[in-house]
Design a protein around this motif. Structure first.
Motif, mmCIF file in Angstrom:
data_model
loop_
_atom_site.group_PDB
_atom_site.id
_atom_site.type_symbol
_atom_site.label_atom_id
_atom_site.label_comp_id
_atom_site.label_asym_id
_atom_site.label_seq_id
_atom_site.Cartn_x
_atom_site.Cartn_y
_atom_site.Cartn_z
ATOM 1 N N ASP A 10 0.427 -0.206 -12.386
ATOM 2 C CA ASP A 10 -0.816 -0.886 -12.021
ATOM 3 C C ASP A 10 -1.400 -0.257 -10.758
ATOM 4 O O ASP A 10 -0.667 0.129 -9.841
ATOM 5 C CB ASP A 10 -0.551 -2.369 -11.785
ATOM 6 N N ASN A 11 -2.736 -0.159 -10.689
ATOM 7 C CA ASN A 11 -3.387 0.542 -9.588
ATOM 8 C C ASN A 11 -4.042 -0.363 -8.554
ATOM 9 O O ASN A 11 -4.828 0.092 -7.723
ATOM 10 C CB ASN A 11 -4.440 1.516 -10.136
ATOM 11 N N ILE A 12 -3.708 -1.646 -8.548
ATOM 12 C CA ILE A 12 -4.405 -2.580 -7.662
ATOM 13 C C ILE A 12 -4.193 -2.246 -6.184
ATOM 14 O O ILE A 12 -5.102 -2.381 -5.367
ATOM 15 C CB ILE A 12 -3.996 -4.053 -7.967
ATOM 16 N N GLY A 13 -2.986 -1.775 -5.819
ATOM 17 C CA GLY A 13 -2.730 -1.431 -4.420
ATOM 18 C C GLY A 13 -3.612 -0.296 -3.948
ATOM 19 O O GLY A 13 -4.178 -0.336 -2.843
ATOM 20 N N LEU A 14 -3.772 0.735 -4.774
ATOM 21 C CA LEU A 14 -4.625 1.874 -4.431
ATOM 22 C C LEU A 14 -6.084 1.451 -4.344
ATOM 23 O O LEU A 14 -6.807 1.866 -3.424
ATOM 24 C CB LEU A 14 -4.460 2.973 -5.482
ATOM 25 N N VAL A 15 -6.517 0.633 -5.278
ATOM 26 C CA VAL A 15 -7.911 0.188 -5.300
ATOM 27 C C VAL A 15 -8.245 -0.608 -4.042
ATOM 28 O O VAL A 15 -9.284 -0.389 -3.401
ATOM 29 C CB VAL A 15 -8.166 -0.658 -6.570
ATOM 30 N N LEU A 16 -7.367 -1.532 -3.684
ATOM 31 C CA LEU A 16 -7.599 -2.338 -2.484
ATOM 32 C C LEU A 16 -7.543 -1.486 -1.220
ATOM 33 O O LEU A 16 -8.323 -1.690 -0.288
ATOM 34 C CB LEU A 16 -6.572 -3.473 -2.405
ATOM 35 N N PHE A 17 -6.621 -0.506 -1.197
ATOM 36 C CA PHE A 17 -6.543 0.364 -0.024
ATOM 37 C C PHE A 17 -7.820 1.196 0.108
ATOM 38 O O PHE A 17 -8.289 1.441 1.222
ATOM 39 C CB PHE A 17 -5.325 1.284 -0.112
ATOM 40 N N ARG A 18 -8.390 1.620 -1.020
ATOM 41 C CA ARG A 18 -9.647 2.372 -0.963
ATOM 42 C C ARG A 18 -10.738 1.561 -0.278
ATOM 43 O O ARG A 18 -11.494 2.077 0.560
ATOM 44 C CB ARG A 18 -10.108 2.730 -2.373
ATOM 45 N N ALA A 258 0.590 -1.904 3.878
ATOM 46 C CA ALA A 258 1.391 -2.900 3.147
ATOM 47 C C ALA A 258 0.953 -3.020 1.695
ATOM 48 O O ALA A 258 1.745 -3.443 0.834
ATOM 49 C CB ALA A 258 1.299 -4.256 3.843
ATOM 50 N N LEU A 259 -0.295 -2.653 1.407
ATOM 51 C CA LEU A 259 -0.794 -2.740 0.033
ATOM 52 C C LEU A 259 -0.014 -1.835 -0.918
ATOM 53 O O LEU A 259 -0.012 -2.062 -2.131
ATOM 54 C CB LEU A 259 -2.279 -2.358 0.002
ATOM 55 N N PHE A 260 0.657 -0.839 -0.398
ATOM 56 C CA PHE A 260 1.443 0.067 -1.240
ATOM 57 C C PHE A 260 2.804 -0.529 -1.608
ATOM 58 O O PHE A 260 3.497 0.013 -2.474
ATOM 59 C CB PHE A 260 1.673 1.407 -0.549
ATOM 60 N N PHE A 261 3.193 -1.593 -0.930
ATOM 61 C CA PHE A 261 4.555 -2.110 -1.093
ATOM 62 C C PHE A 261 4.613 -3.436 -1.865
ATOM 63 O O PHE A 261 5.596 -3.691 -2.558
ATOM 64 C CB PHE A 261 5.203 -2.297 0.281
ATOM 65 N N PHE A 262 3.601 -4.277 -1.733
ATOM 66 C CA PHE A 262 3.641 -5.561 -2.426
ATOM 67 C C PHE A 262 3.392 -5.385 -3.918
ATOM 68 O O PHE A 262 2.701 -4.453 -4.343
ATOM 69 C CB PHE A 262 2.606 -6.521 -1.823
ATOM 70 N N SER A 263 3.939 -6.286 -4.697
ATOM 71 C CA SER A 263 3.834 -6.184 -6.155
ATOM 72 C C SER A 263 2.391 -6.423 -6.602
ATOM 73 O O SER A 263 1.617 -7.127 -5.939
ATOM 74 C CB SER A 263 4.746 -7.222 -6.819
ATOM 75 N N PRO A 264 2.012 -5.827 -7.746
ATOM 76 C CA PRO A 264 0.662 -6.052 -8.279
ATOM 77 C C PRO A 264 0.357 -7.534 -8.498
ATOM 78 O O PRO A 264 -0.785 -7.966 -8.312
ATOM 79 C CB PRO A 264 0.679 -5.283 -9.608
ATOM 80 N N GLU A 265 1.375 -8.309 -8.881
ATOM 81 C CA GLU A 265 1.161 -9.728 -9.136
ATOM 82 C C GLU A 265 0.713 -10.457 -7.869
ATOM 83 O O GLU A 265 -0.204 -11.287 -7.896
ATOM 84 C CB GLU A 265 2.439 -10.362 -9.682
ATOM 85 N N ILE A 266 1.370 -10.146 -6.768
ATOM 86 C CA ILE A 266 0.999 -10.793 -5.503
ATOM 87 C C ILE A 266 -0.392 -10.356 -5.059
ATOM 88 O O ILE A 266 -1.218 -11.178 -4.635
ATOM 89 C CB ILE A 266 2.042 -10.459 -4.405
ATOM 90 N N LEU A 267 -0.680 -9.064 -5.163
ATOM 91 C CA LEU A 267 -1.993 -8.563 -4.756
ATOM 92 C C LEU A 267 -3.097 -9.127 -5.645
ATOM 93 O O LEU A 267 -4.193 -9.457 -5.155
ATOM 94 C CB LEU A 267 -2.006 -7.035 -4.807
ATOM 95 N N GLN A 268 -2.807 -9.256 -6.918
ATOM 96 C CA GLN A 268 -3.792 -9.828 -7.826
ATOM 97 C C GLN A 268 -4.104 -11.272 -7.451
ATOM 98 O O GLN A 268 -5.264 -11.679 -7.369
ATOM 99 C CB GLN A 268 -3.280 -9.764 -9.266
ATOM 100 N N LYS A 269 -3.060 -12.035 -7.208
ATOM 101 C CA LYS A 269 -3.225 -13.448 -6.879
ATOM 102 C C LYS A 269 -4.023 -13.625 -5.595
ATOM 103 O O LYS A 269 -4.855 -14.539 -5.485
ATOM 104 C CB LYS A 269 -1.840 -14.097 -6.743
ATOM 105 N N ARG A 270 -3.784 -12.767 -4.606
ATOM 106 C CA ARG A 270 -4.417 -12.918 -3.293
ATOM 107 C C ARG A 270 -5.822 -12.328 -3.240
ATOM 108 O O ARG A 270 -6.675 -12.839 -2.507
ATOM 109 C CB ARG A 270 -3.556 -12.240 -2.220
ATOM 110 N N PHE A 271 -6.083 -11.227 -3.982
ATOM 111 C CA PHE A 271 -7.323 -10.492 -3.752
ATOM 112 C C PHE A 271 -8.197 -10.294 -4.997
ATOM 113 O O PHE A 271 -9.410 -10.378 -4.899
ATOM 114 C CB PHE A 271 -6.997 -9.117 -3.154
ATOM 115 N N LEU A 272 -7.593 -10.018 -6.156
ATOM 116 C CA LEU A 272 -8.386 -9.748 -7.362
ATOM 117 C C LEU A 272 -7.873 -10.585 -8.533
ATOM 118 O O LEU A 272 -7.273 -10.054 -9.473
ATOM 119 C CB LEU A 272 -8.333 -8.259 -7.716
ATOM 120 N N PRO A 273 -8.099 -11.885 -8.495
ATOM 121 C CA PRO A 273 -7.528 -12.753 -9.529
ATOM 122 C C PRO A 273 -8.047 -12.455 -10.942
ATOM 123 O O PRO A 273 -7.397 -12.804 -11.924
ATOM 124 C CB PRO A 273 -7.943 -14.157 -9.073
ATOM 125 N N LYS A 274 -9.202 -11.797 -11.060
ATOM 126 C CA LYS A 274 -9.759 -11.506 -12.380
ATOM 127 C C LYS A 274 -9.203 -10.218 -12.993
ATOM 128 O O LYS A 274 -9.464 -9.920 -14.150
ATOM 129 C CB LYS A 274 -11.284 -11.412 -12.291
#
Length: 446
Positions: A10-18, A258-274
């Motif tokens: 999953d690429n959510i960490g990279l997207v959020l870091f961008r 830190a966005l590179f280390f947390f799981s996609p599930e956690i990042l999704q829940k906190r930042f991109l729920p859709k």
């Protein structure tokens, strides 16, 4: 190896870091104008000291065009944040920031170097495949996944920075907390905490927290059981640095790692729920696989080699400065010095003092008295200016330097014409005098 590097994740960490990175680099560009950094560093000085070999960048220095240059950089940063024309925008920013970085050394800062490296790394990465204007305009590029190597190189870069920063602190003036005491000595007027920062126990805490944090933060973030603890420590550590040392965007960029280390599930829940979490686990081997492996293998060999190169120079890097830059040697020393310059007319033999202050701005004068490569560049500049007036001169320099509050000692061989010397980036300059025994020993107060 193919499965390890090219498995899709999953690429959510990279997207959020961008998004965060784009905001920060835009802030850096606009902030340079707003705070006066651009004016003081690149416009007001009559001459700046570029990295050796990049003299052509002096054509930009001193011009008000640089205000427009930085505005354009800021706009590219916003485009990166939005994911608009992403590849063009990040490459353009990387080129422009690299030019700024190489244009001057008197405001050398490790976060400027790291920002340059990250800009070029991000230029290779598919950071606009989700949550971007590019993906909205062109749905064909939209993807919830990225190859695992993307995440690995980002984590490895961060690990290298922190590890070398920690190892470099294993020297006497850091281990006995005297360097921390020096760093805090100028903070006594800080509101509310100024007095606290002068306490001995605070100095010892800063010294060993710095070593342990840099050494352990990546392992803490990699292990799931300690990840949250590591993140909390990271936020506190970097906010403390931001408040105390006021070092721009670097602490916030570091928190964003830190966005590179947390799981996609956690990042999704906190930042991109859709966003739908990618779980395909496909292995897609690109045609340019060998190019990716080759380019980044060479890159990381340099990243490991540059911080180690000072061990191959004669004498101590704290004294000579040879091998200090590009090595993650952060806040390790305090140097001050005095410099006297003479020029000798080769035709008449007349020798006279030279007022180098007329060609060097106030900001550069502190650097020119302590850093040998800048002294050498000054000698070459003086010779060039004198030649323009029809005089062929030799340039001699007598520098006195103190390290970490120690005594002043002679630093340069004042009998050598520096303008006639060649600069060798991977060879010791013999006109730098040997470091005296215990040169950083503190003077005894009477």
């Amino acid at each position: 190896m193919n499965k390890f590097l090219f498995k899709q994740i999953d690429n959510i960490g990279l997207v959020l870091f961008r998004v965060v990175f784009g905001l920060l680099i835009a802030t850096e560009a606009f902030g340079a104008i707003a705070t006066g950094w651009l004016r003081r560093t690149l416009i007001e000085p009559p001459f700046t000291f570029n990295f050796i070999g990049f003299d052509f960048l002096q054509n930009l220095q001193g011009s008000n065009i640089l205000y427009f240059y930085f505005v354009i950089m800021g706009i590219f940063g916003i485009f990166v944040m939005l994911g608009y024309k992403y590849r063009f925008s990040i490459i353009a920013y990387a080129i422009m920031w690299t030019a700024v970085y190489l244009m001057q050394k008197s405001s050398y800062n490790n976060h400027y170097y790291l920002m340059m490296l990250l800009c070029w790394i991000m230029a290779f990465l598919p950071a606009n495949r989700w949550f971007s204007l590019d993906a909205k305009i062109n749905p064909e590029i939209k993807s919830p996944a990225m190859p695992r190597w993307v995440l690995l190189i980002l984590i490895l870069q961060v690990w290298i920075v922190y590890t070398f920063a920690s190892v470099a602190k294993f020297y006497p003036d850091w281990l006995d907390a005297s360097m921390a005491a020096m760093l805090m000595s100028g903070k006594s007027d800080y509101w509310l905490i100024g007095g606290l920062l002068q306490e001995t126990w605070v100095h010892w805490s800063i010294a060993y927290t710095g070593i342990l944090f840099d050494l352990l933060i990546v392992p803490l973030m990699l292990w799931k059981r300690t990840r949250l603890l590591g993140f909390v420590i990271s936020v506190f550590f970097h906010l403390f640095n931001s408040i105390i040392f006021q070092i721009g965007i670097f602490p916030y960029m570091s928190i964003a790692f830190a966005l590179f280390f947390f799981s996609p599930e956690i990042l999704q829940k906190r930042f991109l729920p859709k966003k739908k979490i990618y779980t395909g686990n496909e292995i897609i081997i690109p045609k340019y696989k060998n190019l990716i492996v080759g380019v980044f293998s060479i890159y990381f060999l340099f990243q490991l080699g540059l911080p180690l190169r000072h061990w191959f120079f004669k004498d101590d890097v704290l004294w000579t400065e040879e091998g200090h830059r590009l090595s993650w040697r952060m806040m390790l020393r305090s140097k001050s010095g005095s410099l006297t310059v003479w020029v000798k007319d080769k035709a008449t033999g007349e020798k006279q003092l030279y007022n180098y202050g007329k060609i060097v701005g106030e900001k550069q004068q502190g650097s020119v008295a302590t850093k040998p490569d800048i002294m050498w560049q000054l000698a070459k500049k003086i010779k060039m200016l004198e030649a323009a007036e029809g005089r062929d001169v030799s340039v001699y320099m007598e520098a006195m330097v103190r390290v970490n509050g120690g005594n002043y000692y002679p630093f340069t061989d004042s009998t050598i014409d520096l303008a006639a010397e060649e600069w060798h980036p991977f060879k010791h300059s013999e006109w730098i005098l040997p470091s005296p025994k215990d040169y950083n020993e503190k003077p005894v107060k009477e």
